[in-house]
Write a protein that holds these residues in place. Structure first.
Motif, short mmCIF file in Angstrom:
data_model
loop_
_atom_site.label_atom_id
_atom_site.label_comp_id
_atom_site.label_asym_id
_atom_site.label_seq_id
_atom_site.Cartn_x
_atom_site.Cartn_y
_atom_site.Cartn_z
N ASN A 326 -0.53 8.31 3.69
CA ASN A 326 0.58 8.65 4.90
C ASN A 326 1.34 9.08 2.91
OD1 ASN A 326 2.57 10.46 5.51
ND2 ASN A 326 4.10 8.89 5.92
N SER A 327 1.27 10.18 2.19
CA SER A 327 1.13 10.37 1.30
C SER A 327 0.92 9.34 0.53
CB SER A 327 2.43 11.36 1.39
OG SER A 327 2.93 11.39 -0.40
N ILE A 328 0.91 9.86 -1.00
CA ILE A 328 1.16 8.05 -2.00
C ILE A 328 1.87 7.48 -2.28
CG2 ILE A 328 0.09 8.43 -4.33
CD1 ILE A 328 -1.92 10.36 -4.79
N PHE A 329 1.53 6.39 -1.07
CA PHE A 329 2.53 5.25 -1.41
C PHE A 329 4.29 5.90 -0.62
CE2 PHE A 329 1.32 4.05 -5.50
CZ PHE A 329 0.15 2.98 -4.48
N GLY A 330 3.84 6.94 0.54
CA GLY A 330 4.99 7.50 0.96
C GLY A 330 4.96 6.02 2.38
N PHE A 336 8.91 -0.90 4.60
CA PHE A 336 8.48 -0.02 3.82
C PHE A 336 6.80 -1.08 3.50
CE2 PHE A 336 12.48 0.81 1.75
CZ PHE A 336 12.65 2.12 1.93
N SER A 337 6.59 -1.94 5.19
CA SER A 337 5.71 -3.13 4.30
C SER A 337 4.42 -2.16 4.76
CB SER A 337 6.18 -3.80 6.24
OG SER A 337 6.15 -2.49 7.27
N ASP A 338 4.67 -0.34 5.10
CA ASP A 338 3.16 0.01 5.08
C ASP A 338 2.82 -0.07 3.61
OD1 ASP A 338 5.49 1.20 4.67
OD2 ASP A 338 3.89 3.08 6.13
N LEU A 339 3.49 0.30 2.89
CA LEU A 339 2.57 0.48 1.28
C LEU A 339 2.15 -0.59 0.87
CD1 LEU A 339 6.37 2.14 -0.12
CD2 LEU A 339 4.05 2.85 1.42
N PRO A 340 1.67 -0.31 -0.70
CA PRO A 340 1.11 -1.41 -1.12
C PRO A 340 2.39 -2.74 -1.76
CG PRO A 340 0.57 0.13 -1.86
CD PRO A 340 1.24 0.58 -1.01
N PRO A 341 1.76 -4.00 -2.05
CA PRO A 341 3.24 -5.13 -2.86
C PRO A 341 4.16 -4.81 -3.96
CG PRO A 341 1.22 -6.39 -2.74
CD PRO A 341 0.81 -4.28 -2.42
N ASN A 342 3.84 -3.89 -4.58
CA ASN A 342 5.08 -3.11 -6.09
C ASN A 342 5.02 -1.66 -5.53
OD1 ASN A 342 3.27 -5.36 -7.43
ND2 ASN A 342 2.57 -3.58 -9.03
N GLN A 343 4.55 -1.11 -5.03
CA GLN A 343 5.30 -0.49 -4.64
C GLN A 343 6.19 0.07 -3.30
OE1 GLN A 343 4.99 2.98 -5.58
NE2 GLN A 343 3.51 1.51 -7.20
N GLN A 344 6.61 -1.29 -2.42
CA GLN A 344 7.24 -2.28 -1.81
C GLN A 344 8.94 -2.71 -1.88
OE1 GLN A 344 5.90 -5.47 0.75
NE2 GLN A 344 7.66 -5.43 2.27
N ARG A 345 8.32 -3.81 -2.81
CA ARG A 345 9.26 -3.75 -3.77
C ARG A 345 10.34 -2.62 -4.46
NH1 ARG A 345 5.22 -7.73 -5.52
NH2 ARG A 345 5.16 -6.65 -7.00
N LYS A 346 9.77 -1.69 -5.66
CA LYS A 346 10.48 -0.60 -5.82
C LYS A 346 11.21 -0.12 -5.02
CE LYS A 346 9.54 3.40 -9.13
NZ LYS A 346 8.66 4.13 -9.15
N LYS A 347 9.99 0.45 -3.23
CA LYS A 347 10.80 0.64 -2.62
C LYS A 347 12.47 0.05 -2.36
CE LYS A 347 8.89 4.68 -2.33
NZ LYS A 347 9.50 6.28 -2.13
#
Length: 596
Positions: A326-330, A336-347
């Motif tokens: 869903n969109s890039i890192f949406g 935000f568990s459906d995001l990659p680890p780095n992006q999840q922590r950033k969000k």
């Protein structure tokens, strides 16, 4: 140097010259009007240009890059430049053009008065010259008449044939004509004197005064043009320093672009945190069951494309409603568990910072209300403390809610950090490859044949978190409960429904049904699921995470669990070993037909 003295006889030329001079002034005014129109149009076009190239809302996330910031600063400076052109236009209109117009109007009125006065003087002198001419003609006629009368009298006096009475009559006529001649002479002399006096006054005083006034008007016009031209240049010069600062700002914006910083921000934005896939091991098909080999191959492909799918090739596919595609890192999930680890922590860090800011604001609001209440209680004349009580309770409730949310998201962040540590541990990497073969864990808890043959009883640390979640969910299922937490327990990331579930009859579950008791409970739960309908794959799908299964375009599958709002549907299909493969696929990739 005076027009009245040097140009005493150039009335018509001076009239034409002054008229042409005022026309030049009017032409300069028209020039300024056209220039103001150009400046206004230029400023307006610059404004529209800046507006058309302002970043759109969907581009706001790119504003962190130095190149985008420089372009935004460039637009700001161009907007300021347009403002300075507007200042030039308005100042020229208000100060220069209005001054030129007023001066031209005044000069025309004064010139008209001067010309009228000069015309009156010319008419007066012409009238006097006409009177002198008439007096001269009368005198000339009277003189000739008197001369003729004298001659007639002499002839009559010499003629002896005429009577004395006749001679006397000629004498009387002569005397009368002489008297008339004398009177005409006197009138002529009088008119000549008057004409000379008037002409002297006309050319010596009256007309020079008019010409000198015209000279003053023309000099005033010339001086005005000089001042207005200099004034227009001063208007331009007054904004030159600001325009120069705009140019400096544009140069500074260009110098602020840092390609290395932008590259680091690209990494920060799109880095998934996944490890690159390890080498695909050689699988000796002669030493393993064919169904296991197939599933192991799927697992290898899944792991191999996990990072690539989420970052590079993801946009090539039709985006599902949720999940990593869903969109890039949406994200559609609260944690935000459906995001990659780095992006999840950033969000999560951004959400925590936002909540902390709100907590600070609400705390200040509550403290202010408490101080107000104390003041009202100390001095009731200032206000009723009960009016603040409701607002204070509201603020307390909102503050408590924000603190709970903050604590919740801090928990999400701690959990994400722990998962990152576990996933990057040597034990986790070691569990992925054992004896040169990739482990493929199925929904019934079975591993590949090589794992059992080696007899390695090392604990699966990397999978302990997912396994514990599965055990909790299995316990809930056994008690007749199936709790979905924001739809996350049914997603592939939750650990439930891992890739390629093997059901009884597949040749795997019966061989290992006593190996792990807690996973046998999950196998029993799967056996009870009845198909809810069928579905057809609209697009090809490669399994990108644990719990998902691949499918080909046009493939028919059974639906055993509907989309719980996370964008994933649980399906199954028959495999080559007379068993079933179960897993999750994107809901937007399939067309479902549910049973009535």
């Amino acid at each position: 140097m005076s027009w009245g003295t040097d140009l005493w006889d150039q009335f018509d030329n001076l009239s034409l010259h002054t008229n042409r001079g005022i026309d030049v002034l009017d032409k300069y005014a028209n020039f300024l009007r056209d220039r103001v129109a150009i400046e206004t149009e230029y400023a307006g076009k610059l404004r529209r240009l800046v507006k058309n190239y302002q970043p759109k809302k969907k581009e706001e996330e790119d504003n962190e890059f130095t190149s985008r910031q420089a372009f935004r600063n460039l637009l700001k400076e161009v907007g300021d430049l347009a403002g300075q052109r507007e200042v030039v236009s308005e100042t020229l209109q208000l100060q220069i053009i209005q001054g030129v117009t007023l001066l031209s109007k005044t000069l025309r009125e004064d010139r008209k008065k001067c010309l009228n006065d000069g015309t009156v003087l010319q008419q007066t002198l012409s009238a006097q010259l006409s009177s002198l001419e008439r007096a001269k003609r009368n005198y000339d006629k009277a003189y000739r008449d008197s001369e003729k009368a004298v001659e007639n009298h002499k002839k009559a006096d010499m003629d002896f044939n005429l009577s004395r009475a006749e001679v006397e009559r000629y004498k009387n006529i002569m005397t009368s004509k002489i008297q008339q001649s004398d009177d005409a002479k006197n009138e002529y002399a009088n008119q000549l004197q008057k004409t000379n006096n008037l002409q002297q006054q006309h050319y010596g005083t009256l007309l020079p005064a008019v010409f000198n006034r015209l000279q003053e008007l023309d000099e005033k016009r010339t001086r005005g043009i000089r001042e207005f031209i200099i004034g227009a240049a001063d208007v331009e010069s007054s904004v030159a320093p600001i325009i120069a600062r705009c140019m400096e700002g544009i140069v500074k914006a260009g110098e602020s672009i840092n390609e290395q910083e932008d590259s680091l921000k690209v990494i920060e934005r799109y880095q998934s945190g996944f490890q690159p896939p390890a080498d695909i091991p050689f699988e000796d098909l002669s030493k393993m069951d064919s169904s296991i080999a197939t599933q192991s191959n799927y697992s290898s492909v899944t792991y191999n494309h996990l990072t690539i799918k989420g970052t590079i090739s993801g946009p090539k596919f039709k985006k599902p409603r949720g999940g990593i595609l869903n969109s890039i890192f949406g994200s559609n999930k609260e944690d935000f568990s459906d995001l990659p680890p780095n992006q999840q922590r950033k969000k999560l860090q951004a959400k925590i910072a936002e909540l902390q800011h709100k907590v600070d604001q609400e705390t200040n609001t509550r403290d202010g209300l408490m101080k107000m209440k104390i003041v009202y209680e100390a001095n009731s004349s200032l206000g009723n403390p009960m009016t603040v009580e409701g607002q204070l309770n509201e603020s307390e409730h909102e503050l408590e809610k924000l603190k709970n949310d903050l604590k919740k998201y801090q928990g999400y962040l701690d959990k994400a950090n722990q998962l990152q540590v576990v996933n990057n541990s040597p034990q986790s990497n070691r569990n992925q490859l054992q004896n040169g073969h990739r482990t493929s864990r199925h929904s019934n808890g079975s591993a590949s044949a090589d794992d059992h043959n080696d007899g390695d009883d090392q604990p699966d640390d990397a999978g302990s978190l997912s396994r514990s979640d599965s055990e909790d969910n299995v316990a809930q299922i056994q008690n007749g409960h199936n709790n979905n937490n924001n739809g996350s327990s049914a997603s592939p990331e939750s650990g439930l429904g891992t890739s390629h579930t093997s059901l009884p009859g597949s040749g795997q579950g019966s061989a290992n049904e006593n190996a792990m008791g807690e996973e046998t409970c999950y196998e029993t739960e799967v056996e009870l699921l009845q198909p809810l309908g069928t579905c057809r794959a609209l697009y090809p799908f490669e399994a990108t995470s644990e719990g998902s299964i691949p499918m080909n375009e046009g493939e028919e599958l059974q639906v055993i669990e509907n989309d719980q709002g996370d964008g994933w549907t649980r399906v199954r299909r028959a495999n080559n070993s007379n068993g079933w493969d179960e897993g999750f696929v994107p809901t937007s990739y399939i067309e479902c037909t549910l049973f009535a």
